[in-house]
Design an enzyme around this catalytic site. Structure first.
Site, PDB file in Angstrom:
ATOM      1  N   GLU A   1       0.338  -6.749   9.118  1.00  0.00           N
ATOM      2  CA  GLU A   1      -0.978  -6.150   8.867  1.00  0.00           C
ATOM      3  C   GLU A   1      -2.045  -6.866   9.705  1.00  0.00           C
ATOM      4  O   GLU A   1      -2.896  -6.244  10.317  1.00  0.00           O
ATOM      5  CB  GLU A   1      -1.283  -6.284   7.367  1.00  0.00           C
ATOM      6  CG  GLU A   1      -2.493  -5.522   6.899  1.00  0.00           C
ATOM      7  CD  GLU A   1      -2.736  -5.723   5.397  1.00  0.00           C
ATOM      8  OE1 GLU A   1      -2.000  -6.505   4.756  1.00  0.00           O
ATOM      9  OE2 GLU A   1      -3.678  -5.099   4.883  1.00  0.00           O
TER      10      GLU A   1
ATOM     11  N   ASP B   1     -13.124  -4.459   4.169  1.00  0.00           N
ATOM     12  CA  ASP B   1     -12.967  -5.094   2.862  1.00  0.00           C
ATOM     13  C   ASP B   1     -13.694  -6.419   2.613  1.00  0.00           C
ATOM     14  O   ASP B   1     -14.818  -6.421   2.182  1.00  0.00           O
ATOM     15  CB  ASP B   1     -11.483  -5.248   2.569  1.00  0.00           C
ATOM     16  CG  ASP B   1     -10.833  -3.887   2.369  1.00  0.00           C
ATOM     17  OD1 ASP B   1     -11.217  -2.950   3.074  1.00  0.00           O
ATOM     18  OD2 ASP B   1      -9.968  -3.750   1.498  1.00  0.00           O
TER      19      ASP B   1
ATOM     20  N   GLN C   1     -13.434   6.153   4.284  1.00  0.00           N
ATOM     21  CA  GLN C   1     -13.214   5.094   5.284  1.00  0.00           C
ATOM     22  C   GLN C   1     -13.653   5.592   6.669  1.00  0.00           C
ATOM     23  O   GLN C   1     -13.884   6.785   6.858  1.00  0.00           O
ATOM     24  CB  GLN C   1     -11.725   4.728   5.320  1.00  0.00           C
ATOM     25  CG  GLN C   1     -11.281   3.882   4.140  1.00  0.00           C
ATOM     26  CD  GLN C   1      -9.845   3.413   4.301  1.00  0.00           C
ATOM     27  OE1 GLN C   1      -8.980   4.194   4.662  1.00  0.00           O
ATOM     28  NE2 GLN C   1      -9.587   2.140   4.019  1.00  0.00           N
TER      29      GLN C   1
ATOM     30  N   TYR D   1      -7.516 -12.310   5.522  1.00  0.00           N
ATOM     31  CA  TYR D   1      -7.846 -10.898   5.675  1.00  0.00           C
ATOM     32  C   TYR D   1      -8.852 -10.610   6.797  1.00  0.00           C
ATOM     33  O   TYR D   1      -8.579 -10.856   7.947  1.00  0.00           O
ATOM     34  CB  TYR D   1      -8.396 -10.507   4.309  1.00  0.00           C
ATOM     35  CG  TYR D   1      -8.005  -9.155   3.783  1.00  0.00           C
ATOM     36  CD1 TYR D   1      -6.779  -8.597   4.027  1.00  0.00           C
ATOM     37  CD2 TYR D   1      -8.912  -8.458   3.006  1.00  0.00           C
ATOM     38  CE1 TYR D   1      -6.469  -7.357   3.500  1.00  0.00           C
ATOM     39  CE2 TYR D   1      -8.601  -7.236   2.462  1.00  0.00           C
ATOM     40  CZ  TYR D   1      -7.379  -6.685   2.718  1.00  0.00           C
ATOM     41  OH  TYR D   1      -7.096  -5.471   2.188  1.00  0.00           O
ATOM     42  N   TRP D   2     -10.049 -10.102   6.459  1.00  0.00           N
ATOM     43  CA  TRP D   2     -11.029  -9.748   7.502  1.00  0.00           C
ATOM     44  C   TRP D   2     -11.972 -10.917   7.814  1.00  0.00           C
ATOM     45  O   TRP D   2     -13.000 -10.735   8.450  1.00  0.00           O
ATOM     46  CB  TRP D   2     -11.858  -8.537   7.061  1.00  0.00           C
ATOM     47  CG  TRP D   2     -11.060  -7.270   6.968  1.00  0.00           C
ATOM     48  CD1 TRP D   2     -10.584  -6.687   5.838  1.00  0.00           C
ATOM     49  CD2 TRP D   2     -10.647  -6.415   8.046  1.00  0.00           C
ATOM     50  NE1 TRP D   2      -9.901  -5.535   6.134  1.00  0.00           N
ATOM     51  CE2 TRP D   2      -9.919  -5.337   7.479  1.00  0.00           C
ATOM     52  CE3 TRP D   2     -10.808  -6.458   9.440  1.00  0.00           C
ATOM     53  CZ2 TRP D   2      -9.368  -4.309   8.247  1.00  0.00           C
ATOM     54  CZ3 TRP D   2     -10.264  -5.427  10.201  1.00  0.00           C
ATOM     55  CH2 TRP D   2      -9.553  -4.378   9.609  1.00  0.00           C
TER      56      TRP D   2
ATOM     57  N   ARG E   1      -5.714 -12.971   0.713  1.00  0.00           N
ATOM     58  CA  ARG E   1      -6.369 -11.814   0.091  1.00  0.00           C
ATOM     59  C   ARG E   1      -7.738 -12.215  -0.452  1.00  0.00           C
ATOM     60  O   ARG E   1      -8.046 -13.397  -0.605  1.00  0.00           O
ATOM     61  CB  ARG E   1      -5.500 -11.306  -1.074  1.00  0.00           C
ATOM     62  CG  ARG E   1      -4.126 -10.823  -0.680  1.00  0.00           C
ATOM     63  CD  ARG E   1      -4.124  -9.453  -0.062  1.00  0.00           C
ATOM     64  NE  ARG E   1      -4.789  -8.439  -0.861  1.00  0.00           N
ATOM     65  CZ  ARG E   1      -4.993  -7.188  -0.454  1.00  0.00           C
ATOM     66  NH1 ARG E   1      -4.589  -6.803   0.733  1.00  0.00           N
ATOM     67  NH2 ARG E   1      -5.602  -6.324  -1.222  1.00  0.00           N
TER      68      ARG E   1
ATOM     69  N   TYR F   1       0.845  -1.210   0.000  1.00  0.00           N
ATOM     70  CA  TYR F   1       0.000   0.000   0.000  1.00  0.00           C
ATOM     71  C   TYR F   1       0.880   1.259   0.000  1.00  0.00           C
ATOM     72  O   TYR F   1       1.015   1.920   1.042  1.00  0.00           O
ATOM     73  CB  TYR F   1      -0.892   0.029   1.243  1.00  0.00           C
ATOM     74  CG  TYR F   1      -1.666  -1.237   1.529  1.00  0.00           C
ATOM     75  CD1 TYR F   1      -2.674  -1.681   0.667  1.00  0.00           C
ATOM     76  CD2 TYR F   1      -1.417  -1.979   2.683  1.00  0.00           C
ATOM     77  CE1 TYR F   1      -3.394  -2.838   0.945  1.00  0.00           C
ATOM     78  CE2 TYR F   1      -2.137  -3.132   2.971  1.00  0.00           C
ATOM     79  CZ  TYR F   1      -3.120  -3.560   2.091  1.00  0.00           C
ATOM     80  OH  TYR F   1      -3.832  -4.700   2.370  1.00  0.00           O
TER      81      TYR F   1
ATOM     82  N   TRP G   1      -8.059   6.056   6.941  1.00  0.00           N
ATOM     83  CA  TRP G   1      -8.108   5.736   8.383  1.00  0.00           C
ATOM     84  C   TRP G   1      -6.755   5.254   8.877  1.00  0.00           C
ATOM     85  O   TRP G   1      -6.430   5.426  10.043  1.00  0.00           O
ATOM     86  CB  TRP G   1      -9.286   4.870   8.772  1.00  0.00           C
ATOM     87  CG  TRP G   1      -9.361   3.414   8.402  1.00  0.00           C
ATOM     88  CD1 TRP G   1      -8.907   2.804   7.286  1.00  0.00           C
ATOM     89  CD2 TRP G   1      -9.995   2.386   9.183  1.00  0.00           C
ATOM     90  NE1 TRP G   1      -9.228   1.473   7.307  1.00  0.00           N
ATOM     91  CE2 TRP G   1      -9.896   1.184   8.460  1.00  0.00           C
ATOM     92  CE3 TRP G   1     -10.655   2.357  10.415  1.00  0.00           C
ATOM     93  CZ2 TRP G   1     -10.419  -0.036   8.929  1.00  0.00           C
ATOM     94  CZ3 TRP G   1     -11.180   1.158  10.882  1.00  0.00           C
ATOM     95  CH2 TRP G   1     -11.064  -0.020  10.153  1.00  0.00           C
TER      96      TRP G   1
ATOM     97  N   TRP H   1      -3.573   6.106   3.046  1.00  0.00           N
ATOM     98  CA  TRP H   1      -4.953   5.649   3.244  1.00  0.00           C
ATOM     99  C   TRP H   1      -5.563   6.452   4.376  1.00  0.00           C
ATOM    100  O   TRP H   1      -4.871   6.774   5.362  1.00  0.00           O
ATOM    101  CB  TRP H   1      -4.976   4.166   3.606  1.00  0.00           C
ATOM    102  CG  TRP H   1      -5.342   3.265   2.468  1.00  0.00           C
ATOM    103  CD1 TRP H   1      -6.565   2.709   2.225  1.00  0.00           C
ATOM    104  CD2 TRP H   1      -4.493   2.785   1.410  1.00  0.00           C
ATOM    105  NE1 TRP H   1      -6.522   1.931   1.091  1.00  0.00           N
ATOM    106  CE2 TRP H   1      -5.272   1.967   0.569  1.00  0.00           C
ATOM    107  CE3 TRP H   1      -3.149   2.985   1.088  1.00  0.00           C
ATOM    108  CZ2 TRP H   1      -4.760   1.340  -0.556  1.00  0.00           C
ATOM    109  CZ3 TRP H   1      -2.636   2.371  -0.028  1.00  0.00           C
ATOM    110  CH2 TRP H   1      -3.432   1.559  -0.840  1.00  0.00           C
TER     111      TRP H   1
ATOM    112  N   GLY I   1     -15.433  -0.308   4.343  1.00  0.00           N
ATOM    113  CA  GLY I   1     -15.592  -0.947   5.642  1.00  0.00           C
ATOM    114  C   GLY I   1     -14.428  -1.894   5.857  1.00  0.00           C
ATOM    115  O   GLY I   1     -13.294  -1.531   5.639  1.00  0.00           O
TER     116      GLY I   1
HETATM  117  C1  9WN Z   1      -8.185  -1.296  -0.137  1.00  0.00           C
HETATM  118  C2  9WN Z   1      -4.511   0.086   3.854  1.00  0.00           C
HETATM  119  C3  9WN Z   1      -5.881  -0.546   3.654  1.00  0.00           C
HETATM  120  C4  9WN Z   1      -6.755  -0.463   4.914  1.00  0.00           C
HETATM  121  C5  9WN Z   1      -8.016  -1.305   4.787  1.00  0.00           C
HETATM  122  C6  9WN Z   1      -7.583  -2.726   4.395  1.00  0.00           C
HETATM  123  C7  9WN Z   1      -6.813  -2.697   3.087  1.00  0.00           C
HETATM  124  C8  9WN Z   1      -7.124  -2.028   0.697  1.00  0.00           C
HETATM  125  C9  9WN Z   1      -6.854  -3.336  -0.017  1.00  0.00           C
HETATM  126  O1  9WN Z   1      -5.652  -1.900   3.255  1.00  0.00           O
HETATM  127  O2  9WN Z   1      -7.636  -2.191   2.050  1.00  0.00           O
HETATM  128  O3  9WN Z   1      -8.478  -0.058   0.390  1.00  0.00           O
HETATM  129  O4  9WN Z   1      -6.285  -3.317  -1.099  1.00  0.00           O
HETATM  130  O5  9WN Z   1      -7.260  -4.369   0.474  1.00  0.00           O
HETATM  131  O6  9WN Z   1      -8.690  -3.564   4.333  1.00  0.00           O
HETATM  132  O7  9WN Z   1      -8.733  -1.310   5.995  1.00  0.00           O
HETATM  133  O8  9WN Z   1      -7.121   0.859   5.156  1.00  0.00           O
HETATM  134  O9  9WN Z   1      -3.886  -0.453   4.980  1.00  0.00           O
END
Ligand code: 9WN
Length: 438
Positions: free
Chosen positions: A406, A172, A106, A362-363, A206, A29, A35, A33, A170
């Site tokens: 993460e 994801d 977010q 992931y979530w 993922r 990432y 939040w 981002w 939210g």
């Molecule tokens: C899409 C950056 C972000 C967090 C999210 C998390 C993940 C991104 C992804 O990573 O989202 O926005 O590609 O999966 O789910 O909460 O802000 O850390």
């Protein structure tokens, strides 16, 4: 990496610093981002107060004309979907380029972050230092516009609940969205290449391909609607009243109320914010599911509740509801922290008792340090100091062993996803603060 946990957390933030803002995680990432940067600012506040404010100011500079804080402010190169994909300029509310942003938003942790920075600044100087006052006042106005956007556009029927348009607004790939995504009719998709899969050790950590197609299709629909909220509320096929987002907004409005006094805002602001808090609490109370002992989201299109046990169900605790004791019972039950298979008593993002639970994805099962931080913060605010201290201890232990991952496999503690996630380092810095237990 050597050094104390604090030194390691600090050097993770410094390495991820892109110059006034922080990459959420450099490889996976490489942008700012929304939040993430709120949590990250809390971390920076333990190292450099001015840098903490700069983090949020960089995000505020990308605020849309309608008050929305975008979910991503793009680094010129990197993540997919990148800046151009979003075509955010289709909306008259988007800022003149640059800065390039996504078109989603977010959870609004930002006011909680600014209040915390304000508290730390006052603690360091024996009162809010004059040199920072104008910056807090400016941040307050940005936050007020942001919360106003959420109240006006995302809750047009004044239900007290925030409506999201995409899982990326939210948690994801939480199973909370499965049914709403399953009934989507996906049209012609533009061809695209996923970059996220190249950056994780195992693609099973993922979202799967079918889910990703649905994410991209929803972005197509958002673009076609020119990100117009009224149009989206009328016709968008994915509309969910998200209880976690809504609870964070209640907590953020409480923080904004405290800030309004620190910056000398007019009484009319305070009345407005207090009304938002009241409305949010009422909305969440209406989402209580007695059988699950949790709060549940509402699917606007399907016209009913999404009855699943996930960390989002702890919304009343985060919102500071009077009866959040019921939620703490659930937090400690075998459905979450009381599951004897857990490596540490930290809540899996989805309860292991749910059929959709997946310990690596992931979530859908892993534990997330930022969620643990939010629950810890809420328990402390509610006076549950012993319970909060237990959560903090376990949260720190998880990271001490597994690093600044993460997310973590809940039964083995294996670190998953990105391995240098900024917000993980940030919450560790906050937890390590001398006063964090008291
Ligand atoms: C899409 C950056 C972000 C967090 C999210 C998390 C993940 C991104 C992804 O990573 O989202 O926005 O590609 O999966 O789910 O909460 O802000 O850390």
């Amino acid at each position: 990496m050597t050094g104390t946990l604090r030194e390691r957390a600090a050097s993770t933030l410094c390495r991820n610093d892109a110059g006034g803002w922080t990459m959420a995680a450099p490889a996976l990432y490489p942008h700012q981002w929304s939040w993430d940067s709120a949590f990250v600012a809390i971390g920076w506040a333990h190292l450099d107060l001015e840098r903490a404010l700069a983090e949020l100011e960089h995000l505020f500079a990308a605020q849309w004309a309608n008050g929305k804080l975008p979910h991503i402010v793009f680094n010129p190169a990197g993540h997919f979907p990148e800046a151009g994909w979003w075509e955010s300029s289709r909306s008259p509310d988007a800022p003149a380029p640059p800065p390039p942003t996504s078109g989603l938003c977010q959870p609004p942790v930002h006011a909680i972050a600014v209040e915390r920075i304000c508290m730390l600044a006052a603690r360091a100087d024996g009162g809010l230092p004059d040199r920072l006052r104008p910056r807090f006042a400016a941040a307050y106005r940005r936050l007020l516009d942001w919360h106003e956007y959420l109240a006006r556009e995302r809750d047009p029927d004044a239900s007290g609940l925030v409506t999201i348009y995409h899982p990326w607004e939210g948690l994801d790939n939480s199973p909370r969205w499965d049914e709403a995504l399953a009934v989507l009719e996906v049209g012609d998709l533009p061809s695209y290449e996923r970059r996220d899969l190249q950056e994780v050790a195992d693609p099973r950590e993922r979202p799967d391909q079918d889910t990703y197609d649905r994410y991209i299709w929803l972005v197509e629909l958002l673009k076609r609607a020119r990100y117009d909220d009224a149009e989206l509320q009328r016709a968008h096929p994915f509309l969910i009243k998200d209880v976690l987002f809504s609870a964070i907004l209640v907590a953020a409005n409480q923080a904004l109320l405290a800030l309004s006094s620190s910056v000398g805002a007019p009484a009319s602001d305070r009345l407005r914010i207090a009304a938002w808090i009241e409305r949010g609490r009422r909305g969440l109370a209406g989402c209580w599911d007695d059988e699950l002992g949790l709060c549940v989201d509402q699917d606007v299109r399907a016209g009913g509740p999404i009855r699943l046990r996930t960390v989002a169900g702890f919304a009343p605790l985060i919102a500071g509801a009077d009866d959040s004791g019921r939620v703490v019972e659930q937090l400690d039950s075998p459905s979450f922290c009381g599951d004897p298979r857990l490596r540490w008593p930290l809540p899996p993002s989805t309860s292991p008792e749910e059929p959709s639970f997946d310990r690596r994805n992931y979530w859908r099962g892993p534990t997330w340090p930022v969620i643990n931080w939010l629950l810890w913060w809420a328990l402390r605010r509610g006076g549950e100091h012993a319970r909060a201290a237990d959560l903090r201890r376990a949260g720190l232990e998880q990271v001490r062993v597994g690093g600044f991952a993460e997310y973590f496999e809940p039964f083995t503690g294996e670190p998953l996803g990105a391995d240098d996630q900024s917000w993980t380092a940030a919450v560790v810095l906050d937890w390590l603060d001398a006063d964090s237990d008291g």
